[in-house]
Write a protein that holds these residues in place. Structure first.
Motif, PDB file in Angstrom:
ATOM      1  N   THR A 103       0.893  -1.093  -0.076  1.00  0.00           N
ATOM      2  CA  THR A 103       0.148   0.039   0.126  1.00  0.00           C
ATOM      3  C   THR A 103       0.836   1.268  -0.180  1.00  0.00           C
ATOM      4  O   THR A 103       2.227   1.422   0.282  1.00  0.00           O
ATOM      5  N   THR A 115      -3.764   5.062  -1.467  1.00  0.00           N
ATOM      6  CA  THR A 115      -3.854   5.143   0.126  1.00  0.00           C
ATOM      7  C   THR A 115      -5.511   5.364   0.636  1.00  0.00           C
ATOM      8  O   THR A 115      -6.012   4.814   1.384  1.00  0.00           O
ATOM      9  N   LEU A 125      -7.528   2.595   2.742  1.00  0.00           N
ATOM     10  CA  LEU A 125      -7.640   2.863   4.084  1.00  0.00           C
ATOM     11  C   LEU A 125      -9.435   2.728   4.273  1.00  0.00           C
ATOM     12  O   LEU A 125      -9.744   2.209   5.206  1.00  0.00           O
ATOM     13  N   LEU A 157     -10.266  -0.840   4.120  1.00  0.00           N
ATOM     14  CA  LEU A 157      -9.842  -1.761   5.532  1.00  0.00           C
ATOM     15  C   LEU A 157     -10.787  -1.079   6.575  1.00  0.00           C
ATOM     16  O   LEU A 157     -11.029  -2.032   7.475  1.00  0.00           O
ATOM     17  N   VAL A 196       2.414  -6.125   6.170  1.00  0.00           N
ATOM     18  CA  VAL A 196       1.869  -4.720   5.325  1.00  0.00           C
ATOM     19  C   VAL A 196       3.144  -4.010   4.623  1.00  0.00           C
ATOM     20  O   VAL A 196       4.022  -3.644   5.636  1.00  0.00           O
ATOM     21  N   THR A 223      -0.677   6.756   6.665  1.00  0.00           N
ATOM     22  CA  THR A 223      -1.074   5.443   6.508  1.00  0.00           C
ATOM     23  C   THR A 223      -0.660   4.391   7.692  1.00  0.00           C
ATOM     24  O   THR A 223      -1.310   3.642   8.238  1.00  0.00           O
ATOM     25  N   ARG A 224       0.790   4.435   7.972  1.00  0.00           N
ATOM     26  CA  ARG A 224       1.087   3.648   9.084  1.00  0.00           C
ATOM     27  C   ARG A 224       0.306   3.892  10.356  1.00  0.00           C
ATOM     28  O   ARG A 224       0.000   2.851  11.103  1.00  0.00           O
ATOM     29  N   LEU A 253      -3.339   2.525  10.130  1.00  0.00           N
ATOM     30  CA  LEU A 253      -3.128   0.901  10.045  1.00  0.00           C
ATOM     31  C   LEU A 253      -3.125   0.699  11.556  1.00  0.00           C
ATOM     32  O   LEU A 253      -3.735  -0.320  12.051  1.00  0.00           O
ATOM     33  N   ILE A 296      -3.402  -3.030  12.962  1.00  0.00           N
ATOM     34  CA  ILE A 296      -2.581  -3.540  12.080  1.00  0.00           C
ATOM     35  C   ILE A 296      -1.022  -2.940  12.198  1.00  0.00           C
ATOM     36  O   ILE A 296      -0.947  -1.969  11.557  1.00  0.00           O
ATOM     37  N   GLN A 318       4.087  -3.901   9.919  1.00  0.00           N
ATOM     38  CA  GLN A 318       4.368  -2.937   8.689  1.00  0.00           C
ATOM     39  C   GLN A 318       5.971  -2.986   8.779  1.00  0.00           C
ATOM     40  O   GLN A 318       6.691  -3.124   9.485  1.00  0.00           O
TER      41      GLN A 318
END
Length: 586
Positions: free
Chosen positions: A14, A146, A150, A153, A201, A218-219, A222, A227, A230
């Motif tokens: 991603t 992204t 997201l 998700l 990920v 994003t990190r 997630l 999640i 990564q």
């Protein structure tokens, strides 16, 4: 510098659009297959170019890749998934309900939200159902840009909350039973994503500040979803700063500066880097080079090939300014520089004394950071989905609520809690922004291609939804499509890069626009090394690679074309954006 080490069965690539997710996922899959593993690559991107990178036409079932034993791939086609999902939900009722009721159900399933949930439905089968991928040692997901990823998700928790709080028998997606049946599968999907022993990920970024900021966002998001397994890959890293070539030095310096200021959370992740490759990453041979960059022979030529280049951006700005008002929309694949081009045009128009609104419908855009300064006559805005949902919900309840009894109001509130409401509210704001082009210029930096087309196609679904919730059709919405189709009011600029995938993706966008009755005003080729003046051998080789793509856009695809060179000065801030317009391409 090499591909990330793989220890889990599932891989999830991603990142911001245009960073090379598809190429990296394919190179990783090919490398695993050539090591003796059985690998499936899956694209969940509405604007996927997986077929092009792997050189084979893909469908919704695994297709073996010629020349790569053990490697298969498939595309999740959102439209096809939506059609199948709609039929699965409606079919049981065809013999039980009147034709009018069936038509109403089909209309409820016609919106962009149905496309999204249907795509996630297919995605969940592959990740949450072990039997679906039992034949493969590794399953690699090449995801959408992204913002879309997201949203994909977070759908399980959004739908779970909506389902658990619903009391009626229907929502904007039709019978709730259709979603209820999938709750167990969705829960298994999220659990699999969060299982560090099962899934990795891979956050893909370029060595530039905007890309790394997006990777950090994003990190963090997630991680909030649980999640945390990564890793970071920095793609296309150019590091030769000692050659004395101004373009090469600027490229290497920008990359080094960006990596020296990696956001804190991102800096803690395991990191690998992929070097800048002088030719594209389409086809198995190019993917092998990405996996094994040390096998590449060093280029030696310091000269660019000769070809006629299109003019720069200034003439296009003058042409737009002559109209005195209207809408300018920059469109194209994520990562091609739509935000920069939009900001440069907006600044140039404002400098000529025009009143200009610069806005975006892209949740991942950084327009304010791109401008980084005040320009008289220029207003910078952003369509904020959360704010638009609040306003839309309050408006509908205020207008329709007093005429409803308690049960009717409860059902209306239930509908407004659904994730579909965001699509409707953002679409309405988009129409409102376009309306401002009556009295000045509106420059719209739009979302990546797939989302933009969904937005443009949403008029009929929006109209039905507004009527169903007893709201009013705003005049701006009623006039939106006619305005977008009017070349005297709206000028669509397709922005691309002189590379295979961005050009082919832009061609698909052009066809989509034609089906919507919209003809592009011009094409803009951004970041051309061929026009940059560099003499660095690696960058000259890359410049030669650009020639056929520049020729295709300039000679075959566009009525009018502008070209922007790769500039040593970063096009950020007012001065940088003005320099972008003043430079000539040919």
């Amino acid at each position: 510098m090499a591909l990330p080490s793989i220890r889990t069965r599932f891989l999830f690539f991603t990142g911001k659009g245009g960073v090379g997710k598809t190429s990296l996922s394919c190179a990783t899959g090919l490398s695993l297959a050539e090591a003796g593993k059985s690998v499936l690559i899956v694209s969940t991107d509405p604007a996927s170019n997986l077929d092009e990178v792997l050189g084979v036409e893909l469908g919704q079932v695994p297709t073996p890749i010629p020349g790569a034993s053990g490697l298969s791939a498939l595309n999740i086609d959102p439209e096809a998934a939506a059609h199948a999902y709609r039929e699965r939900m409606v079919a049981p009722y065809r013999d039980l309900l009147p034709a009018a009721a069936i038509q109403s159900m089909e209309e409820q399933f016609s919106g962009a939200c149905t496309v999204e949930i249907a795509a996630f439905d297919e995605f969940s089968k592959l990740l949450g159902d072990p039997s679906a991928t039992a034949d493969f040692d590794h399953v690699i997901f090449d995801t959408a840009p992204t913002g879309h990823t997201l949203r994909l998700l977070t759908l399980p928790s959004a739908w779970d909350e909506f389902i658990s709080s619903s009391t009626g028998g229907a929502s904007c997606l039709g019978p709730l039973a259709g979603l209820e049946q999938q709750k167990t599968l969705y829960a298994a999907t999220v659990a699999r994503l969060a299982d560090a022993d099962a899934t990795t990920v891979v956050l893909v970024a370029r060595a530039d500040s905007a890309s790394l900021r997006e990777a950090e966002r994003t990190r963090a998001e997630l991680a909030e979803l649980g999640i945390r397994n990564q890793t970071l890959v920095v793609n296309g890293l150019f590091s030769d700063a000692a050659s004395g070539d101004p373009i090469a030095s600027a490229m290497a310096t920008r990359a080094a500066d960006a990596l020296a200021h990696v956001p804190t959370g991102l800096a803690l992740l395991p990191r690998t880097s992929i070097p800048f490759l002088p030719r594209g990453t389409v086809g198995l041979d190019a993917l092998r080079e990405m996996a094994h960059p040390k096998t590449l022979a060093a280029p030696t030529s310091h000269e660019m090939p000769a070809t006629a280049l299109p003019p720069g951006l200034s003439g296009l700005v003058e042409d737009i300014a002559a109209a005195g008002h209207g809408v300018v929309m920059t469109m194209g694949k994520g990562g091609v520089g739509k935000t920069t081009v939009a900001a440069a045009i907006a600044v140039a128009l404002a400098r000529q004394g025009h009143r200009v609104v610069l806005s975006t419908t892209d949740p991942a855009a950084h327009i304010a950071a791109t401008i980084d300064g005040a320009v008289p006559g220029l207003t910078v805005t952003r369509i904020d989905p959360a704010q638009e949902v609040r306003q839309y919900t309050e408006e509908v309840l205020a207008k329709a609520g007093p005429q409803l009894d308690a049960g009717g109001r409860a059902m209306l509130e239930e509908d407004l809690r659904s994730p579909c409401t965001e699509e409707i509210a953002v679409f309405r704001a988009f129409a409102r922004t376009v309306d401002e082009g009556k009295n000045g210029f509106v420059v719209l930096d739009t979302a990546p291609t797939g989302h933009t087309i969904l937005l443009l196609d949403a008029a009929e679904a929006y109209h039905r939804e507004v009527m169903r919730t007893q709201g009013d059709m705003p005049d701006a919405v009623r006039q939106l499509l006619p305005r977008l189709r009017d070349p005297a009011y709206t000028r669509v600029l397709i922005v691309t890069l002189p590379e295979a995938t961005p050009v082919h993706e832009a061609e698909r966008l052009g066809r989509d626009l034609a089906r919507a009755g919209i003809e592009p005003h011009a094409w803009v080729i951004n970041q051309s090394l061929l026009a940059s003046g560099t003499t660095h051998p690696v960058l000259c080789q890359r410049g030669g690679y650009e020639v056929p793509f520049i020729r295709r856009v300039a000679d075959e695809l566009s009525r009018r074309c502008a070209l922007i060179p790769w500039l040593a000065e970063s096009p950020v801030g007012v001065a940088g954006l003005e320099h972008l317009v003043s430079r000539t391409g040919g």
